[in-house]
Design a protein around this motif. Structure first.
Motif, mmCIF file in Angstrom:
data_model
loop_
_atom_site.group_PDB
_atom_site.id
_atom_site.type_symbol
_atom_site.label_atom_id
_atom_site.label_comp_id
_atom_site.label_asym_id
_atom_site.label_seq_id
_atom_site.Cartn_x
_atom_site.Cartn_y
_atom_site.Cartn_z
ATOM 1 N N ALA A 1 -2.414 10.801 -3.133
ATOM 2 C CA ALA A 1 -2.279 9.421 -2.678
ATOM 3 C C ALA A 1 -3.395 9.101 -1.696
ATOM 4 N N ILE A 2 -3.818 7.853 -1.708
ATOM 5 C CA ILE A 2 -4.787 7.340 -0.737
ATOM 6 C C ILE A 2 -4.069 6.332 0.138
ATOM 7 N N PHE A 3 -4.263 6.458 1.448
ATOM 8 C CA PHE A 3 -3.745 5.455 2.384
ATOM 9 C C PHE A 3 -4.916 4.959 3.220
ATOM 10 N N THR A 4 -5.151 3.665 3.188
ATOM 11 C CA THR A 4 -6.245 3.064 3.947
ATOM 12 C C THR A 4 -5.686 1.946 4.812
ATOM 13 N N ARG A 5 -5.960 2.057 6.106
ATOM 14 C CA ARG A 5 -5.526 1.035 7.062
ATOM 15 C C ARG A 5 -6.732 0.693 7.919
ATOM 16 N N GLY A 6 -7.296 -0.524 7.684
ATOM 17 C CA GLY A 6 -8.508 -0.892 8.406
ATOM 18 C C GLY A 6 -9.628 0.072 8.075
ATOM 19 N N CYS B 1 -3.064 0.975 -0.643
ATOM 20 C CA CYS B 1 -2.634 2.329 -1.018
ATOM 21 C C CYS B 1 -2.793 2.532 -2.522
ATOM 22 N N GLU B 2 -2.858 3.801 -2.891
ATOM 23 C CA GLU B 2 -2.930 4.159 -4.311
ATOM 24 C C GLU B 2 -2.369 5.561 -4.486
#
Length: 749
Positions: free
Chosen positions: A344-349, A332-333
């Motif tokens: 915000a950035i959310f990355t999951r896989g 995340c950022e």
């Protein structure tokens, strides 16, 4: 002559009823029904073509519309007629579609249209809770093949008690609001929002709704039998070939099993399955492919699906190599975009969402103008799903129904955590940049962080997770954080959002019959463990909301003013407020409190200096001096009989300082005491009863000069002279009174 009608009544147990009636309206439709609860009436019709389409899917269109005439209202806009469906209408369409679609035969490829229309509205009835019942009842009255009656019911929990199909007013006091779709045997769909409820409480609400739905399904059967149950139409079914099916299964099952077990990425896995499909095609001649190509593709998909499901059930291994309860890697950022109010950035896989937050005044609120609901939303969320997020290219033709539905789910997940005293209108936008499994839940996570980054004081952070289920009837596996392929191949797709203390929203699509509540609760508990894991990753990135909004973000101050000053702040033709906005580089919005009738002034600006100037102007306009208080004033105008002064702390508020109140000594010229621009202190005496004008005095703050003995003798002499004059006046009055009495006596004689 009015045709014969058939009617069934459903008792809700609290004096309210729902009636189903057919035979009077829309008789050329293949099935039609009027559903009525109170004064709310919905007409539902269904028509299905007798000619099959060439499409590879079932072309079902489900339409729900609310007519403005139903509520005695005019449509908004220039043309004054209903046009494209609203977001709220589309959400109802999705709710009903998700329950109906799986119950049509898989090989039924005939264009079918279900239309539901609100024809009469009742403020005490929410018609969306009746839409599923209406759709199913209309289908039961037709000859269209359909597996079993279904219905939908809304359940709210109010003061600890479950209420069936509550009114909108009742929902204001509810801490749980869910819609459940089910047949008499199985729950098929759940969607709703909660105030941090537990998994067990949610299961109890679903059970309560299911019991009511069973009664509604029985009523549909009775109505169809009374009307005369039509024979289900016959249609041409797709060809089957057991020999080809077995041939493909033997050739591909183990290879598909091995590909699934390899734990590769989405791209590598897709290429491997694509190559395997080409191998299958090579097993057949061109003539066979041309004649039975769709059948061959279908059998290959069946073999692939069974291999993937068996791998998970037998070995607990998933397509990407994870265990059933394992969450994909997360990073995340926040504060990624320099010019937004929050990001915000959310990355999951292989799923990624970039969320932004924009802060505004009440003027930016989302307006809701429907026959059944009018108002505005000061928190709303929009979800965008561009084709590149899945590596595809196709034309974009407006916001899709899927985007509206996913955005609504994320909005419901977060809105309960927005504090009631948040002064801003808040818009969250989620841009899905990559997708392989639950971009809506990634939106919830990215939305949470972007709100905290923007300085919105969330009560608690919220996370979300998408869960899956694979079951063969005896064994089952609950999958945490499912992939897109697992969603397609599984038996249940359910998304759950919440804080560390409970669930805030959910959306479930259950594809198997007779799912036990034990499995459902276990799945929800596994989802909770996953949610908390994801929540931990979010709070590692941003532990708490930023205390203040960003330097370039607008600051908002709300000030209440008496109703009588609203006009003065606006000015003639809006002149005052427009010039003030231009001068201070702020945005000023004035609303009237419907209860107190006070003016609510919202001041939005990026520079505190500008906001302070607006506040000073408001203070000046609403300034009311207090009797007996001392104020600093500035001389702005000189007159023969006094000076016009302006309150220093309230520019624009003027009052006359009379020449007699300048000094104790006799003042011949105003300029003998004050000059233009002088700043002096005055005492406020309120409104003079004689002149009916406000009175201020400078001399009241000065020491009173002592009088000399000669001044005192002159004053006493003047007083004595006045007393003698008054005594003479009394004598004259007495004489006049005697004369009047004597005249009166003569008149009496």
């Amino acid at each position: 002559m009015i045709p014969k009608t058939f009617k069934e009544v459903i008792e809700l147990g609290d004096g309210r009823t729902i009636s189903l009636e057919t035979g009077k309206l829309a008789k050329q439709a293949h099935g039609s029904v009027v559903v009525q609860m109170g004064n709310a009436m919905l007409l539902c019709t269904v028509v299905s073509s007798y000619t099959p389409t060439t499409m590879d899917f079932f072309p079902l269109t489900l339409d729900y519309r609310e007519k403005f005439a139903a509520a005695g209202l005019f449509p908004g806009g220039y043309f004054k007629r209903e046009a494209r469906p609203s977001s709220e209408e589309i959400l109802v369409m999705r709710l009903v579609d998700r329950v109906l679609r799986p119950l049509f035969p898989k090989d039924y490829k005939f264009e079918t249209q279900v239309m539901i229309q609100l024809m009469s509205h009742d403020e005490e009835v929410m018609p969306d809770a009746l839409a599923g019942l209406a759709a199913s009842a209309a289908i039961q009255l037709s000859d269209i093949p359909f597996e079993t009656p279904i219905s939908e019911a809304r359940v709210a929990r109010i003061n600890g008690e479950f209420v069936l199909n509550p009114s909108r007013a009742q929902l204001a006091d509810a801490d749980m609001d869910i819609m459940v779709g089910a047949s008499a045997d199985s729950v098929m769909m759940v969607e709703g929002q909660m105030d941090e409820c537990s998994e067990e409480e949610m299961a109890e609400a679903i059970k309560f709704a299911h019991e009511a739905i069973k009664v509604q399904c029985e009523a549909q059967v009775r109505l169809a039998e009374a009307f005369g149950k039509k024979e289900t139409r016959e249609y041409e079914v797709a060809d089957t070939d057991e020999e080809i099916e077995n041939k493909i299964h033997e050739a591909t099952y183990q290879k598909a099993y091995d590909i699934a077990k390899s734990g590769t990425s989405k791209k590598e896995r897709s290429e491997a399955f694509s190559n395997l499909k080409e191998e299958v095609k090579a097993m057949f001649s061109e003539e066979e492919l041309e004649e039975k190509g769709k059948m061959i593709s279908g059998y290959f998909a069946d073999a692939q699906k069974k291999a993937v499901r068996d791998l998970t059930l037998k070995e607990g291994i998933r397509l990407d190599g994870r265990k059933t309860d394992e969450i994909r890697p997360i990073w995340c950022e926040v504060d990624y975009l320099p010019s937004t109010h929050g990001s915000a950035i959310f990355t999951r896989g292989e799923t990624q969402a970039l969320a932004t937050v924009t802060l505004g005044t009440s003027r930016e609120a989302n307006q809701v103008d429907l026959p059944t609901q009018q108002g505005e939303e000061t928190f709303y969320l929009h979800y965008n799903f561009p084709p590149f997020s899945t590596g595809e290219a196709y034309p974009i033709r407006g916001t899709s129904r899927r985007e509206i539905g996913h955005g609504n789910l994320a909005q419901r997940a977060l809105k309960g955590m927005i504090p009631a005293d948040c002064p801003y209108t808040v818009r969250v936008v989620s841009e899905v940049l990559e997708s392989n499994g639950s971009s809506s839940m990634a939106t919830v996570c990215a939305g949470t962080m972007s709100l905290m980054d923007a300085g919105v004081q969330l009560k608690k952070p919220v996370s979300g997770i998408a869960m899956g289920l694979i079951s063969d009837g005896e064994n089952y596996a609950v999958l945490s954080d499912i992939l897109g392929d697992e969603d397609h191949l599984g038996d249940m797709d359910f998304k759950v959002t919440g804080t560390e203390d409970g669930i805030t929203a959910c959306q479930m699509d259950i594809k198997i019959k007779g799912l036990s509540y034990e499995i459902l609760v276990n799945a929800l508990k596994q989802a909770r463990a996953g949610r908390l894991h994801i929540l931990e990753k979010l709070t590692e990135t941003i532990p708490a909301p930023n205390e203040n909004v960003k330097a370039h973000s607008p600051k908002i101050i709300t000030r209440r003013i008496p109703n009588e000053f609203i006009g003065a702040l606006i000015g003639p033709g809006g002149k005052v407020i427009q010039e003030l906005q231009k001068e201070t580089k702020t945005e000023i919005v004035i609303n009237e409190d419907p209860v107190t009738e006070e003016g609510i002034v919202e001041i939005l600006g990026t520079q505190q200096e500008g906001i302070d100037k607006v506040l000073a102007k408001i203070d000046a306009i609403t300034f009311k001096p207090e009797k007996g208080s001392v104020y600093e004033v500035k001389v702005i105008k000189l007159l023969d009989f006094g000076a016009v002064v302006e309150y220093v702390d309230a520019p624009g508020n003027e009052v006359l300082l009379h020449i007699s109140e300048l000094a104790w000594e006799r003042t011949n010229n105003v300029t003998d005491v004050v000059n233009l621009g002088d700043v002096i202190d005055v005492k406020y005496f309120g409104v003079d009863p004689k002149t009916r004008k406000e009175k201020v005095s400078r001399k009241a703050l000065l020491p009173r000069p002592e009088r000399s003995e000669s001044d005192n003798r002159d004053r006493n002499r003047d007083n004595n002279r006045g007393n003698r004059d008054n005594r003479g006046n009394r004598d004259n009055r007495d004489n006049r009174n005697r004369d009047n009495r004597n005249r009166g006596d003569r008149n009496d004689d």
